[in-house]
Design a protein around this motif. Structure first.
Motif, PDB file in Angstrom:
ATOM      1  N   THR A  94       0.840  -1.191   0.000  1.00 31.15           N
ATOM      2  CA  THR A  94       0.000   0.000   0.000  1.00 31.15           C
ATOM      3  C   THR A  94       0.876   1.242   0.000  1.00 31.15           C
ATOM      4  OG1 THR A  94      -1.913   1.078   1.022  1.00 31.15           O
ATOM      5  CG2 THR A  94      -0.201   0.240   2.512  1.00 31.15           C
ATOM      6  N   SER A 145      -9.084  -6.394   0.905  1.00 30.52           N
ATOM      7  CA  SER A 145      -9.418  -5.392   1.912  1.00 30.52           C
ATOM      8  C   SER A 145     -10.823  -4.883   1.651  1.00 30.52           C
ATOM      9  CB  SER A 145      -8.432  -4.229   1.840  1.00 30.52           C
ATOM     10  OG  SER A 145      -8.881  -3.137   2.605  1.00 30.52           O
ATOM     11  N   GLY A 153      -9.622   4.064   2.386  1.00 31.84           N
ATOM     12  CA  GLY A 153      -8.568   3.240   2.974  1.00 31.84           C
ATOM     13  C   GLY A 153      -7.276   4.017   3.057  1.00 31.84           C
ATOM     14  N   LYS A 162      -7.826  -2.913  -4.858  1.00 26.41           N
ATOM     15  CA  LYS A 162      -8.556  -3.996  -4.208  1.00 26.41           C
ATOM     16  C   LYS A 162      -9.911  -4.224  -4.872  1.00 26.41           C
ATOM     17  CE  LYS A 162      -5.351  -5.151  -1.497  1.00 26.41           C
ATOM     18  NZ  LYS A 162      -4.636  -6.421  -1.759  1.00 26.41           N
ATOM     19  N   ALA A 186     -12.016 -10.364   2.330  1.00 31.38           N
ATOM     20  CA  ALA A 186     -11.750  -8.935   2.482  1.00 31.38           C
ATOM     21  C   ALA A 186     -11.715  -8.562   3.961  1.00 31.38           C
ATOM     22  CB  ALA A 186     -12.816  -8.116   1.759  1.00 31.38           C
ATOM     23  N   THR A 239     -16.369 -10.713   3.742  1.00 28.95           N
ATOM     24  CA  THR A 239     -15.746  -9.713   4.594  1.00 28.95           C
ATOM     25  C   THR A 239     -15.578 -10.232   6.017  1.00 28.95           C
ATOM     26  OG1 THR A 239     -17.868  -8.703   5.154  1.00 28.95           O
ATOM     27  CG2 THR A 239     -16.701  -7.818   3.253  1.00 28.95           C
ATOM     28  N   ASP A 241     -14.632  -8.001   9.148  1.00 26.98           N
ATOM     29  CA  ASP A 241     -14.271  -6.607   9.430  1.00 26.98           C
ATOM     30  C   ASP A 241     -14.883  -6.042  10.708  1.00 26.98           C
ATOM     31  OD1 ASP A 241     -16.907  -6.329   8.750  1.00 26.98           O
ATOM     32  OD2 ASP A 241     -16.596  -4.895   7.139  1.00 26.98           O
TER      33      ASP A 241
END
Length: 247
Positions: A94, A145, A153, A162, A186, A239, A241
């Protein structure tokens, strides 16, 4: 799918989520290749951790953004193992650039993030596909992600890269069916070395999540193993998260 004795390549497997995945797979009896680009010490430490627990692993170097290195790595593993059953496409990078600072987004940033985060995953998938097709069975999990879902992000090009992998996952699931399953996990914010120096920001984020805490690398690893095992799952984005994407 039973993971015991399966031969697994984990890219970026020496640190963070990659290390957690490597350890979790070995704990389930898989034979793990811990790929690294530059983090040789971390990769070798991950291998030692697995071996100390009675598991089987090896470290192998390749820059996933360079297709010739990917092909050499996969060829080495195929000769060593005789098969490659599973691929966890985890290697990623990143750039930390404020989302509202479009002028700070350089062509170099775009090129690096897409070369590694998108093309690197494609190179690895394409390299292992012939071996999986030959045995009429294989699984690929791309690790990404929620930035690809929310659009926010660490930087704009990271989020876009992503999102591109979401499309790559669905397209590969169609292209490689019926024998190879392809899915995408993710994660939300996970306390890895990407957050070094920004721990206070992570703590503030954790307090705002529905579950009141961020996920750990082990949480993501557990989901990846579950996705690898689930034989009726392909082309999906899952996901993990703590409710972050619902905010």
């Amino acid at each position: 799918m039973e993971l015991r004795d399966k031969k697994v390549l984990v890219t970026g497997g020496g640190t963070g989520i990659g290390r957690a995945v490597s350890l979790a797979l070995a704990d389930r009896g898989a034979v793990v290749a811990v790929n690294y680009s530059k983090s040789v010490n971390e990769a070798e430490e991950t291998v030692r951790m697995i071996q100390d627990q009675g598991g089987h692993a090896l470290a192998i170097q390749a820059d996933v953004s360079r297709e010739e290195e990917v092909l050499a790595m996969v060829d080495t593993l195929a000769r060593e193992w005789g098969a490659i059953d599973l691929l966890v496409n985890n290697a990623s990078v990143t750039r930390h650039i404020p989302m509202d600072d479009l002028d700070a987004v350089t062509e170099e940033a775009w090129d690096e993030l897409f070369q590694i985060n998108v093309k690197g995953m494609f190179y690895c998938a394409r390299a292992v596909a012939p071996f999986m097709k030959k045995q009429k069975q294989g699984v690929i999990v791309n690790v990404g992600s929620i930035a690809g879902i929310t659009g926010s992000g660490s930087s704009l090009p990271y989020a876009v890269s992503k999102a591109a992998v979401h499309g790559l996952t669905r397209s590969l699931a169609k292209s490689l069916s019926p024998y190879i399953r392809v899915n995408f996990v993710a994660p939300g914010a996970v306390l890895t070395r990407w957050w070094e120096g920004r721990e206070q920001q992570m703590e503030q984020l954790a307090g705002s999540l529905l579950l009141g805490k961020t996920a750990l690398p082990a949480d993501i690893a557990h989901m990846i193993c579950t996705v690898l095992e689930q034989e009726a799952l392909t082309g999906q984005i899952i996901t993990v998260d703590a409710g972050q994407s619902m905010q």
